[in-house]
Scaffold this active site. Structure first.
Site, PDB file in Angstrom:
ATOM      1  CG  ASP A 206      11.762 -38.228 -17.113  1.00  8.65           C
ATOM      2  OD1 ASP A 206      10.984 -37.904 -17.890  1.00  8.65           O
ATOM      3  OD2 ASP A 206      11.586 -38.462 -15.877  1.00  8.65           O
ATOM      4  CG  HIS A 237       7.710 -36.640 -17.044  1.00  7.01           C
ATOM      5  ND1 HIS A 237       8.545 -37.350 -16.147  1.00  7.01           N
ATOM      6  CD2 HIS A 237       6.601 -36.905 -16.078  1.00  7.01           C
ATOM      7  CE1 HIS A 237       8.261 -37.878 -15.013  1.00  7.01           C
ATOM      8  NE2 HIS A 237       6.999 -37.618 -14.946  1.00  7.01           N
ATOM      9  CG  ASN A 327       1.486 -42.277  -9.612  1.00  7.11           C
ATOM     10  OD1 ASN A 327       2.154 -41.928  -8.534  1.00  7.11           O
ATOM     11  ND2 ASN A 327       1.494 -41.372 -10.703  1.00  7.11           N
ATOM     12  CB  SER A 403       6.838 -39.851 -11.475  1.00  7.59           C
ATOM     13  OG  SER A 403       5.704 -38.910 -11.850  1.00  7.59           O
TER      14      SER A 403
END
Length: 1027
Positions: A206, A237, A327, A403
Site C-alpha cells: 500500500d 490509506h 468499486n 479496499s
C-alpha cells in the site's frame, strides 16, 4: 559514335509505379498498418526513451542478467537501469532497460530472440484513486495504469443506484448502533482462546506506515519500493488498511493485533506505481517468507502478464493473497484484477444490514468470453461500509469500499493462520485450503446472487471449526448448482433447460488443498440420481493440470433429443478425481474426489417464436484493445470492459426478456454454428467484430428462406471522432487510438447489405418519444439505406460527430434540427428484419432510459410477425427508398491492426464448445452446399433506390451494391447472383486492373516509338557511313 540506351530502363520506373499503385489496391480495406497500433507506438516529441521489463527464464543476480545482455546484444541505444531497493541483492527474474524510441523495435526483437529471455514488456505504471475517482476524468486519461476507484470517505461519496439486484440501506446511524467490526465476526471469541495473529507475517502492499504509530505493537519491517525517499504514509490509506488488520486502539480495533506487519510502500504520494516496483516487492515477499498478503488495488487489465504471472508465483510460494474485487458496482462484469484470479481470495463489500454494497463490483469474470462462461467471483463478501480504521498519525476514521472489505478478510485470515500451530502451518495452510475454509464456512445471504456475494459473508467461527479438523483435499466451488434456489443461482435459475438449445455452460473452480500442483486423474463423470437424468448430456472442459492450487471445471449441458417433451427436475452429481504428488515424508500420491451437485429444471421445447439467440461471438471488449464506451456522454469511463454479455451489463435486459416469456440463448461461435430453423430472432447488439463471408451468406439464407427474424441494435462509428479520441498513455508509452467505434458499422453494413440496409456515421443525441414512451438516444447512429416498402421512424437530433460540428453551429444560430432515421422494420422473404441505431437503452452500464418496451415490440415482429400499430403506421411506411451513395457510408480504419483484436480477421471459421455438440470443431451447418455462386429461390425485389432500383440501367451504375447476372426480377438473381459480393470489394481489384492495363499499354506504345526511332537512327548511320 552514338550510344543508344535501352528504352525499358528509361520507362520502367513509370511502369513499376503504375503496377505498384495497382497492387496496393489489392489490399482489403481492413488490412492492418502499424501507424497507430494500440500499445506499440509513441511520439518522439513526447518521449525519447522508455522503460521495458525484460523477463528471464531463470533467477540470477541482476549483474549476471546485465552481463548476459551486454555480451549478447549487438544493438546500441539501450541502458541497464539499476534498481536500488531491498530486493537488489536477491536473485531476480527480470531486468529493467531504458531503450531509445528510434531503435526500440530492433532492440526489442533482438532481446526477444535471446535464449534465456522469456519476453519483453513495457514497464506499466499503476495509478489509483485512494479516496475517489478513476483512470479518466472529463474524457482525459490521468497518468498511470488504467484503474478503478478505491476506498473513499463516506462524506464525499454518497450514491444510490436503482440498478442493483438487492436493496441497499446506507443509513449512517447504523455504525453507532453496531459494535466494532471485529465483534461482528466474533473475533473476541478467538482472542479469549489466545489466538491473536501471533507469528503471522502479514505483507501490506500500500502507501506505507509510520514507524512510531501508536496503534501498532508489532511493525516488523517497512520497505520502500518507489522513487520517493520516504517510508512514511502521507496519504493515510496504508495506515488505515494496517489498522483494520492489526490495530489495537480501542476505538478501531483490528482483527489480529499481534500480527507481524511488513509494510511494502509500493505507491507514491501521487498514488503512482510501476509494474517493476511490484515485481521487486513480490520477489522480496517470496524471499522473506510472507504468510499473507493484502493488495487493495485493482483494475480491468487482466492481460498485464508480468503482473498476473507474478501473482501466480506469489501464491505458488504458499503466500495467501487477499485482494479487493473493485468499486465499480452495481454494474456487472466489473471484477478487478488480481482479485478475479482463481488463486486469489477476491473480496466484495456489504453493509451492516447484510446487503451488497452498491459500490461492490459484480461478476462474472470476463476472461473466458466469448467461447466460454465466466467464473463465480467474488469469493466472499465482508463489511466494507463505514469501517473504522487508523488515521495517519493517531486517532480513528471511517472509510468505505472493497479496499476496506479486503483488509477485513485479510485480518480474519491472519487470525485463522494463528490458530494452526506454527510447525504445522505450511503442511495445512495454503491459498486453496484457506479459500476452502472461507467459502465453506461463509453464510449465504438472502437476496444477492452468486455473482454478487460469492459464497456469502465471511463467518470467522465457522471457518475456524473447518480448519481445526482440516485434512488436505480438493473441492469444487460452488459445490452446488440448484435451479430451484433463486435468486442465488441466477441466471441459471431464471431459465430452464430444454432440448435443442445451445449448451448452458457453468464454470466452477477446482480448489486443490493437497498441493500447489494437481492433476485430473480421469475425465469428470455425470451420475444421474434417477432415470430422467439420462436425458441430460454433459460435456466437460477442464484444467488437466491444476496450478497454482486452482483450476477450472466447465460443464456444457444439453438436453437430448428424446427429452423434447420432458418437463421436470433432473438431479445427480458430477464427480472428478484429483491427485497431487506426495508431500514431504509421504510415499503415496494424495488423491481426492470432488463432487458437484446438480438440480436442474427442464421444460419441453418452447415455441420457435419465443426463442431468441444472442450473438456474443462478434463482441470485442477491453482488454486487449482500446474499445471505446458506447455512450460518449460518459466522460469518466471511456472503455468498454464489462463483457457485453447477457449476464453482465445486459443482465437487466435478460431478466426483462425472461419475464416477457422469451427464452434467450447465447452463441459464442460464428453465425454458421446455429440452426436458424429453431429460433425466432437473432439478436445482435453493440457488436464490434467483422464477419466471415460464410456468415453473411448463411444469415441471408436464414432470413429469406428459413424465416429467421433479425434484430440489430447498432452504435456510433465515426472515423474523425475516433481519431480525436486518440491519447498518449504514459504507462504503456504509446498512443492509444480506438480500434473501432461503439459498434463496427462498416462490418454491420456488409452483413445487412443483402437486405438493402446500411447505417451512417453520425453521432446522434437527444430525447424523443415513440408510442408514448420517452427515450434518450445516446451516441447512436442513423440509417442511410432502407428499402421501399419498409417502415422507418425519424426524429430530430443533434449530430455530435466531428463532421457534424459545423451543422450544429448552424443549428445553434436558429436553424431547425433535421430528422434522422433511427428505426427501421422490414419484411423480407420468409423473415423479418429490424434495425435500431443505439444500444445504450439496453445496456445497464450507463443507461439513461431503457427501451425494453420497444425491444419487446421488435421481437414480437421479428419472431411472430405481430405488428404494433404505432411502429407500422402508414406515416412510417417508405414509399420511396432511403439511399445514400457509398461515399456517405462509414469506412474502415486502415491505420489500425484490427486482426490483433478480431476473432475473424486472420482466423479460422470453426464452431467451438459453446455451440451444439454435433457441430463442435466443424465450420457449421450445411456449409458444404453453400458456395459463392449459390442462388436462392426468387422473392419480390427489394427496392433500394438511388442506383439500386429495378431497372437494368441503374443496376449497372457505379452505386450498385451487387452485380446483376440477368434481368429477371427475382431476389436471388438480383442480389445473390454470380458475383455475390459488394461492388465495393470489386472496386478494390477492378480499378487497379484498369490502371495496370493502362500502364502496360502506355509502356508498349512508348516502347514501339523508341523502336521506330532506333531503326531510323540505324538507317541514318548506315547511310552516313556509305557516304
Amino acid at each position: 559514335m552514338i550510344t543508344i540506351q535501352p528504352s525499358f530502363p528509361l520507362k520502367s520506373p513509370l511502369f513499376l509505379l503504375l503496377l505498384s499503385l495497382a497492387f496496393l489496391h489489392f489490399k482489403p480495406s481492413f488490412n492492418p498498418t502499424r501507424n497507430q497500433t494500440l500499445a506499440r507506438n509513441c511520439t518522439h516529441n513526447r518521449t525519447t526513451r522508455n522503460n521495458y521489463l525484460i523477463r528471464f527464464t531463470d533467477y540470477k543476480s541482476a549483474s549476471d542478467h546485465r552481463s548476459y545482455l551486454e555480451s549478447s546484444l549487438r544493438s546500441d541505444g539501450w541502458d541497464w537501469i539499476e534498481r536500488r531497493n531491498p530486493a537488489a541483492k536477491l536473485p531476480t527474474d527480470f531486468g529493467l532497460l531504458s531503450i531509445e524510441d528510434s531503435v526500440k523495435e530492433a532492440v526489442v526483437e533482438e532481446i526477444e530472440n535471446l535464449r534465456f529471455v522469456k519476453d519483453v514488456n513495457v514497464d506499466m505504471s499503476y495509478n489509483r484513486g485512494l479516496l475517489a475517482g478513476g483512470a479518466f476524468k472529463n474524457g482525459q486519461k490521468r497518468p498511470g495504469k488504467i484503474f478503478t476507484s478505491m476506498s473513499f470517505s463516506e462524506e464525499k461519496h454518497f450514491h444510490v443506484s436503482g440498478l442493483s439486484n438487492s436493496s441497499i440501506n446506507w443509513s449512517r446511524h447504523l455504525l453507532m448502533q453496531r459494535s466494532q467490526v471485529t465483534s461482528q465476526f466474533g473475533a473476541d471469541a478467538l482472542w479469549r482462546k489466545g489466538y491473536t495473529g501471533a507469528k503471522v507475517k502479514m505483507a501490506i502492499f500500500d502507501t506505507g506506515i509510520r514507524s512510531d504509530h501508536p496503534h501498532f505493537r508489532n511493525i516488523k519491517e517497512r520497505t520502500n519500493w518507489t522513487n520517493e525517499d520516504t517510508l512514511n504514509d502521507n496519504l493515510g490509506h496504508g495506515t488505515f488498511v494496517a489498522g483494520v488488520i492489526a490495530g489495537e486502539d480501542a476505538e478501531c480495533l483490528g482483527f489480529a493485533p499481534d500480527t507481524e506487519i511488513y509494510a511494502f510502500r509500493v505507491f507514491t504520494d501521487a498514488q503512482v506505481s510501476y509494474t517493476s516496483w511490484f515485481l521487486d516487492a513480490f520477489n522480496y515477499a517470496i524471499a522473506t517468507n510472507m504468510d499473507v498478503l493484502n493488495l487493495s488495488i485493482g483494475g480491468p487489465d487482466y492481460l498485464d502478464l508480468p503482473f498476473v504471472e507474478k501473482v501466480w508465483e506469489i501464491t505458488a510460494n504458499n503466500i495467501i493473497m487477499v485482494s479487493a474485487i473493485g468499486n465499480d458496482g452495481p454494474l456487472y462484469g466489473t471484477l478487478n484484477n488480481p482479485a478475479d484470479q482463481s488463486d486469489v481470495i477476491g473480496v466484495g463489500g456489504i453493509d451492516y444490514s447484510d446487503h451488497i454494497a452498491s459500490f461492490s463490483s459484480r461478476g462474472m469474470s470476463t476472461w473466458e468470453i466469448p467461447h466460454g462462461y465466466g467464473r463465480v467471483k467474488p469469493d466472499v463478501v465482508a463489511y466494507g461500509r463505514e469501517i473504522m480504521g487508523s488515521k495517519i498519525s493517531t486517532g480513528c476514521k471511517t472509510l468505505s469500499g472493497t479496499s476496506v472489505a479486503s483488509p477485513v478478510v485479510a485480518g480474519v485470515v491472519c487470525l485463522l493462520v494463528s490458530v494452526i500451530p506454527e510447525n504445522k502451518r505450511k503442511e495445512i495452510l495454503n491459498p486453496a485450503s484457506m479459500k476452502q475454509a472461507l467459502v465453506e464456512g461463509a453464510a449465504k445471504l438472502a437476496g444477492p446472487n452468486m455473482y454478487e456475494q460469492g459464497a456469502g459473508r465471511v463467518d470467522l467461527l465457522e471457518s475456524y471449526e473447518i480448519l481445526k479438523g482440516y485434512q488436505p483435499r480438493a473441492s469444487i466451488f460452488p459445490s452446488v448448482l440448484d435451479y430451484t434456489d433463486c435468486p442465488y443461482s441466477w441466471p441459471f435459475c431464471r431459465q430452464p433447460l430444454y432440448a435443442g438449445a445451445m449448451p448452458v455452460v457453468f464454470n466452477a473452480t477446482v480448489l486443490n488443498g493437497m498441493g500447489v500442483i494437481g492433476y485430473v486423474q480421469s475425465p469428470p463423470t455425470w451420475y444421474p440420481s434417477n432415470e430422467e437424468g439420462n436425458l441430460l448430456s454433459i460435456r466437460f472442459t477442464y484444467s488437466e493440470i491444476i496450478w497454482p492450487w486452482t483450476g477450472y471445471l466447465a460443464l456444457h449441458m444439453q438436453i437430448k433429443a428424446e427429452g423434447a417433451h420432458f418437463s421436470g427436475v433432473i438431479e445427480g452429481n458430477v464427480t472428478v478425481r484429483i491427485y497431487s504428488p506426495p508431500a514431504q515424508g509421504e510415499r503415496a500420491a494424495r488423491s481426492s474426489i470432488c463432487i458437484l451437485k446438480l438440480k436442474l429444471n427442464v421444460v419441453s421445447i418452447p415455441p420457435r417464436s419465443k426463442r431468441v439467440l444472442w450473438d456474443q461471438f462478434h463482441s470485442i471488449k477491453y482488454p486487449p484493445g482500446y474499445i471505446p464506451r458506447d455512450s460518449l456522454d460518459v466522460r469518466n469511463d471511456i472503455l468498454d470492459w464489462h463483457g457485453d454479455h447477457l449476464h453482465t451489463n445486459f443482465h437487466i435486459m435478460f431478466n426483462m426478456l425472461r419475464d416477457a416469456g422469451y427464452f434467450v440463448e447465447t452463441l459464442g461461435s460464428p453465425l454458421t454454428c446455429f440452426d436458424a430453423s429453431q429460433y425466432g430472432t437473432l439478436l445482435m447488439v453493440d457488436l464490434e467484430d467483422e464477419y466471415f463471408q460464410e456468415e453473411i451468406e448463411k444469415l441471408r439464407d436464414d432470413v429469406i428462406n428459413t424465416g429467421l427474424g433479425l434484430a440489430v441494435f447498432a452504435e456510433w462509428y465515426n472515423v474523425d471522432t475516433m481519431v480525436k479520441m486518440r491519447f498518449f498513455d504514459d504507462n504503456t508509452r504509446s498512443w492509444w487510438t480506438p480500434v473501432t467505434g461503439g459498434a463496427n458499422i462498416p462490418a454491420l453494413n456488409d452483413l445487412l447489405a443483402p437486405f438493402g440496409i446500411a447505417f451512417g456515421d453520425k453521432i446522434l443525441n437527444g430525447d424523443f418519444t415513440i408510442d408514448d414512451e420517452q427515450s434518450r438516444y445516446a451516441s447512436g447512429t442513423d440509417i442511410l439505406r432502407f428499402p421501399r416498402g419498409g417502415y422507418v421512424h425519424s426524429f430530430p437530433f443533434l449530430d455530435s460527430s466531428e463532421s457534424g460540428a459545423t451543422q450544429n453551429l448552424l443549428l445553434n444560430s436558429g436553424m431547425n434540427k433535421a430528422d434522422s432515421p433511427i428505426l427501421g422494420l422490414l419484411e423480407v422473404g420468409e423473415g423479418r428484419v429490424a434495425v435500431y441505431g443505439d444500444s445504450n437503452c439496453l445496456d445497464s452500464s450507463h443507461m439513461v432510459t431503457n427501451c425494453y418496451r420497444l425491444l419487446r415490440k421488435i421481437l414480437d415482429f421479428t419472431g411472430s410477425n405481430i405488428k404494433d400499430h404505432v411502429l407500422f403506421s402508414k406515416s412510417a411506411k417508405q414509399d420511396t427508398p432511403l439511399y445514400e451513395d457509398d461515399n456517405h457510408l462509414s469506412s474502415r480504419r486502415t491505420d489500425v491492426n484490427f486482426s490483433l483484436y478480431s476473432a475473424v480477421i486472420g482466423k479460422d471459421l470453426i464452431c467451438r464448445c459453446d455451440s451444439r455438440f454435433e457441430v463442435w470443431g466443424t465450420k457449421g451447418y450445411n456449409l458444404h452446399i453453400r458456395g459463392r455462386n449459390r442462388k436462392l429461390p426468387g422473392y419480390p425485389v427489394i427496392d433500394l433506390g438511388g442506383g439500386l432500383n429495378s431497372t437494368v440501367d441503374t443496376m449497372k451504375s457505379r452505386h450498385s451494391k451487387f452485380t446483376e447476372r440477368n434481368k429477371d426480377n427475382s431476389f436471388g438473381n438480383r442480389y445473390l447472383g454470380e458475383l455475390d459480393m459488394p461492388e465495393l470489394v470489386a472496386s478494390q481489384w477492378l480499378i487497379p486492373v484498369v490502371v495496370a492495363i493502362t500502364g502496360i499499354v502506355l509502356f508498349l506504345s512508348i516502347w514501339r516509338i523508341r523502336q521506330k526511332r532506333r531503326r531510323r537512327r540505324r538507317s541514318s548511320s548506315a547511310w552516313s557511313a556509305n557516304l
